[in-house]
Each structure stands twice: as C-alpha cells, then as structure tokens.
Design a protein around this motif. Sequence first.
Motif, PDB file in Angstrom:
ATOM      1  N   UNK A  93      -0.945  23.062  24.518  1.00  0.00           N
ATOM      2  CA  UNK A  93      -0.454  22.611  25.819  1.00  0.00           C
ATOM      3  C   UNK A  93       0.588  23.565  26.423  1.00  0.00           C
ATOM      4  N   UNK A  94       1.159  24.420  25.594  1.00  0.00           N
ATOM      5  CA  UNK A  94       2.340  25.175  26.027  1.00  0.00           C
ATOM      6  C   UNK A  94       2.060  26.147  27.166  1.00  0.00           C
ATOM      7  N   UNK A  95       0.968  26.936  27.153  1.00  0.00           N
ATOM      8  CA  UNK A  95       0.765  27.855  28.280  1.00  0.00           C
ATOM      9  C   UNK A  95       0.743  27.149  29.633  1.00  0.00           C
ATOM     10  N   UNK A  96       0.097  25.992  29.713  1.00  0.00           N
ATOM     11  CA  UNK A  96       0.046  25.266  30.985  1.00  0.00           C
ATOM     12  C   UNK A  96       1.386  24.639  31.341  1.00  0.00           C
ATOM     13  N   UNK A  97       2.196  24.290  30.320  1.00  0.00           N
ATOM     14  CA  UNK A  97       3.478  23.621  30.571  1.00  0.00           C
ATOM     15  C   UNK A  97       4.615  24.611  30.770  1.00  0.00           C
ATOM     16  N   UNK A  98       4.395  25.873  30.458  1.00  0.00           N
ATOM     17  CA  UNK A  98       5.490  26.839  30.392  1.00  0.00           C
ATOM     18  C   UNK A  98       6.246  26.971  31.714  1.00  0.00           C
ATOM     19  N   UNK A  99       5.544  27.127  32.824  1.00  0.00           N
ATOM     20  CA  UNK A  99       6.198  27.420  34.102  1.00  0.00           C
ATOM     21  C   UNK A  99       7.141  26.303  34.528  1.00  0.00           C
ATOM     22  N   UNK A 100       6.790  25.045  34.230  1.00  0.00           N
ATOM     23  CA  UNK A 100       7.638  23.924  34.650  1.00  0.00           C
ATOM     24  C   UNK A 100       8.991  23.956  33.965  1.00  0.00           C
ATOM     25  N   UNK A 101       9.073  24.591  32.778  1.00  0.00           N
ATOM     26  CA  UNK A 101      10.340  24.705  32.072  1.00  0.00           C
ATOM     27  C   UNK A 101      11.030  26.029  32.370  1.00  0.00           C
TER      28      UNK A 101
ATOM     29  N   UNK B 211      10.154  19.007  28.560  1.00  0.00           N
ATOM     30  CA  UNK B 211       8.798  18.540  28.233  1.00  0.00           C
ATOM     31  C   UNK B 211       8.632  18.452  26.724  1.00  0.00           C
ATOM     32  N   UNK B 212       8.103  17.317  26.280  1.00  0.00           N
ATOM     33  CA  UNK B 212       7.774  17.133  24.871  1.00  0.00           C
ATOM     34  C   UNK B 212       6.311  17.535  24.677  1.00  0.00           C
ATOM     35  N   UNK B 213       6.088  18.547  23.851  1.00  0.00           N
ATOM     36  CA  UNK B 213       4.753  19.103  23.644  1.00  0.00           C
ATOM     37  C   UNK B 213       4.193  18.571  22.333  1.00  0.00           C
ATOM     38  N   UNK B 214       3.014  17.939  22.385  1.00  0.00           N
ATOM     39  CA  UNK B 214       2.403  17.356  21.196  1.00  0.00           C
ATOM     40  C   UNK B 214       1.381  18.276  20.545  1.00  0.00           C
ATOM     41  N   UNK B 215       1.029  19.360  21.222  1.00  0.00           N
ATOM     42  CA  UNK B 215       0.028  20.291  20.704  1.00  0.00           C
ATOM     43  C   UNK B 215       0.375  21.686  21.225  1.00  0.00           C
TER      44      UNK B 215
ATOM     45  N   UNK C  93       3.820  32.399  23.891  1.00  0.00           N
ATOM     46  CA  UNK C  93       3.408  32.739  22.532  1.00  0.00           C
ATOM     47  C   UNK C  93       4.513  32.414  21.524  1.00  0.00           C
ATOM     48  N   UNK C  94       5.767  32.750  21.877  1.00  0.00           N
ATOM     49  CA  UNK C  94       6.887  32.448  20.976  1.00  0.00           C
ATOM     50  C   UNK C  94       7.068  30.936  20.828  1.00  0.00           C
ATOM     51  N   UNK C  95       6.899  30.212  21.923  1.00  0.00           N
ATOM     52  CA  UNK C  95       7.041  28.753  21.861  1.00  0.00           C
ATOM     53  C   UNK C  95       5.929  28.137  21.021  1.00  0.00           C
ATOM     54  N   UNK C  96       4.713  28.659  21.140  1.00  0.00           N
ATOM     55  CA  UNK C  96       3.600  28.141  20.341  1.00  0.00           C
ATOM     56  C   UNK C  96       3.839  28.397  18.855  1.00  0.00           C
ATOM     57  N   UNK C  97       4.368  29.581  18.532  1.00  0.00           N
ATOM     58  CA  UNK C  97       4.658  29.887  17.132  1.00  0.00           C
ATOM     59  C   UNK C  97       5.738  28.957  16.588  1.00  0.00           C
ATOM     60  N   UNK C  98       6.755  28.664  17.406  1.00  0.00           N
ATOM     61  CA  UNK C  98       7.805  27.730  16.994  1.00  0.00           C
ATOM     62  C   UNK C  98       7.207  26.355  16.722  1.00  0.00           C
TER      63      UNK C  98
END
Length: 418
Positions: free
Chosen positions: A178-186, A171-175, A144-149
């Motif tokens: 995408x962040x909830x699905x990408x979060x664990x890998x980081x 990971x470079x996030x374009x939307x 949630x914090x990453x999405x707000x950023x």
Amino acid sequence: MDLDLGPAEMIVVGASLGTLRWFDEELPAGSVVVVEEPDVISRRGIDGLVGRLSVLSRVVPAEYQTGFDADALLAREPDLAGARLVMPGLEYAVGAAARLAARLGLPGAGAEAADVFSDKHRMRLLAADAGLPNPAYELVGGPAEAMAFARRHGGRCVLKPTRRSGSLGVRLVADPAEIPAAWAATASPEAPPEATDRGLPTQVLAEQVLDGREHSVELLVADGEVIFGNVTDKRVLPGPLPVETGHTVPSALPGAARRDLLDAAGRLCAAAGFRTGVLHSEWIVVDGVPHLVECAARLPGDMITALISIGYEYGFIDAYLRVLRGERPTPPVRPTGAAAVEFLLADPGTVTGVEGLRPARRVPGVLEVQLDTAVGATVAPVTSSGRRSGHVLAWGVDPAEAERAARAAAAEIRVTVA
C-alpha cells in the motif's frame, strides 16, 4: 475568567479562530494582539476580526512558521515590548512564541523544548535518550525505505509527517504494497488553512504499529514544575486513518495506570527542559506500559481544555494564561465529575438533510451540540481532525456516564448526503 489584562498586554502568535472567539467572551476589550503570517492574514481575513472581536487590539503581520526573527519584529513593532504574556495559538507557532517570550523576558516553553516538540523525529530521539518506551522508528526518504521498514516490523507501519498536527498525513499501513500509493499523502500532505503559502517543510517518519488503548496526558507546568496533570481517554477511527473520534475526562483507568502515564509524561517534560505552559502528550499503553505517540508544547485541541474545565470545575485556560504570566494558580485536588466529547463523522458527499439535532440536545447530560456542516455543503472524507462535521459535549457523574451521554446524543444526529 477574571484575568487582569491591560490594552495589548497579551500576544497570541498564530490565529486560532475558535480560541479568539472564546477570548472575546472572557478577556478585556483590546487586550490581545495577534501575530500572523501576511499571506494567512489576507487568505483567512484575519485583519477583519478587528472590530468584530472586541478583545482584539490589532493584527501584526510577521513571518514565523519557517523562520522567525524576534529582534526584527520588536524593532518594527516596539509596542509589543509591553506584553505581559505570549502564547502560541497554533501548532506551527510554538517555536516563534517560545522565542518571543524569551526575548521579552516572559515565561514560556523555552526555544529548545519548543523545537523538539515541533518535530516528531526529534521528539523520538529525546524520548529514547530519556529511556521512555518508543515504538521502533526511522526517517524514510521514499516508498522503498518505508516498505523495507514495514517488512521488518510484521508488514505494518505508521507513516506520519514530522511536522503536521491534527492527524494530517498520518496513515496506518497494513500491507507494504500500500505504501507507494499512500506515500504522497504523507510526504506532501495538504496544507491546512492556517499554514503559510511558503509551505511547511516536513520529512516522513515510519513507526512500528502499537496495539493498545490510546490516552493523552495534559500537564500544566510552571518554571519546570508540574503543578497539574490530567489523563484523557481517547477514541480513534479504526483502519488506515486514525483520526480521533472522541475523548473522555478524566480517564477511567485504574489509579496505578493513570499514575504511570502521568509519570511518563513528567519524565518527558523534564528531559526536554520544558519550562512553562501546557504539554499535551499522547500515549498507547502496551502490556501495561505507556509508549509515546506524539507530544505538543501547546494547549490541546479537540475540546480537551473544555473537558478538563468541566470535569475538574477548574478554569484550565485561565490557569494556563496565569502561568504564562508568571503566577502559580492553585490546581484542583481531584475531578468533581466527568465530561466527554463525541465528534460527528458525516459520510462524504453533498449534504441533503440533517435530522436529530433537537433530540440530541434533549439527551440527559448533554451540554452542547454543534454541527459544522449544512444542507448544500460538501463533506470531504475524514482524513484529519479538520474534516469532522461537528461534536457533542456531555457531562456525567463519572467517565462512563459522560461517554454514554455523548455517544447517545451523537447517535441521534443523521446527516444524509448525495
């Protein structure tokens, strides 16, 4: 390399297998002691290298990646006090190598600088205090914090672990979606082979996406003074996983742009109080201004040391070891040519065939072709630099010629997968 070292006079904290094999060809027999994590020794068979590599005197088990006690190590291994230089073999050994060097009264990065450049958030804070251009950044505790950023910065961001290397977990996030699905890998990136089973604690840093060409700067520093600097042109994968695909030395940038990068890296070095060794920093140039990406207080990977040695006709690793021994090697005035590396990126799957190695080696200027996979092997998706399938190394009279040769040779090689 003509480096006068006696038995067990060089300590390498953290076993880089490629570096040790190169040392085996260049350094006197029995001159190197490796300090390594006990579980890494057993998992990677590090103790079995003694006997196979004549340069190795012995392997000393010690925990250093998540805590290091130099006094306890020296009490248990008093013979280490006879060392003449200490170097980190891995990113995760930078802090321990700096502390051991300081405890032995030998040149090194300095513990504070080593710690700053081992933590990407601390590095950002240091750069900001020094007035160096940073992207916007924030430590984030969850999706949630990453999405707000990301929403505050045009809907895009870069997520990266604060303590990893080789693009692992970046990971470079374009939307923002995408962040909830990408979060664990980081937040919980895969453990690299050289990491201890105790785990490497990390936080997640969200950063503003910078649009521009990426370069790195390699500084050789002796007692706080920069005695040599190089600018490298970098190529990275487009899309969400910005893994490096190639490098060229020296940079083809105009002289003023190269000086700007060298100046920025020098200011970063001074701000950290970095004392002795190599500082490898990465930058993206936005509207003519270098913005800091990352920095490591160790030798660069990805063949950059070889590119510098070829492009300048200068034994870069030899010079590095000499400054760690308290010497002041004479640096080259300018490059004498250029060198480039292009990495091989096979598609994921099971390798069914490899073609083109011989034509690749015949391309004018090619010095080396190395394939790190084989028929029957499984190729994983390229999520970090450790997942690439080999490289081509080439020489040229200038950066453009070296890069053309490396790319032409890489294009000859075809790895087919099922």
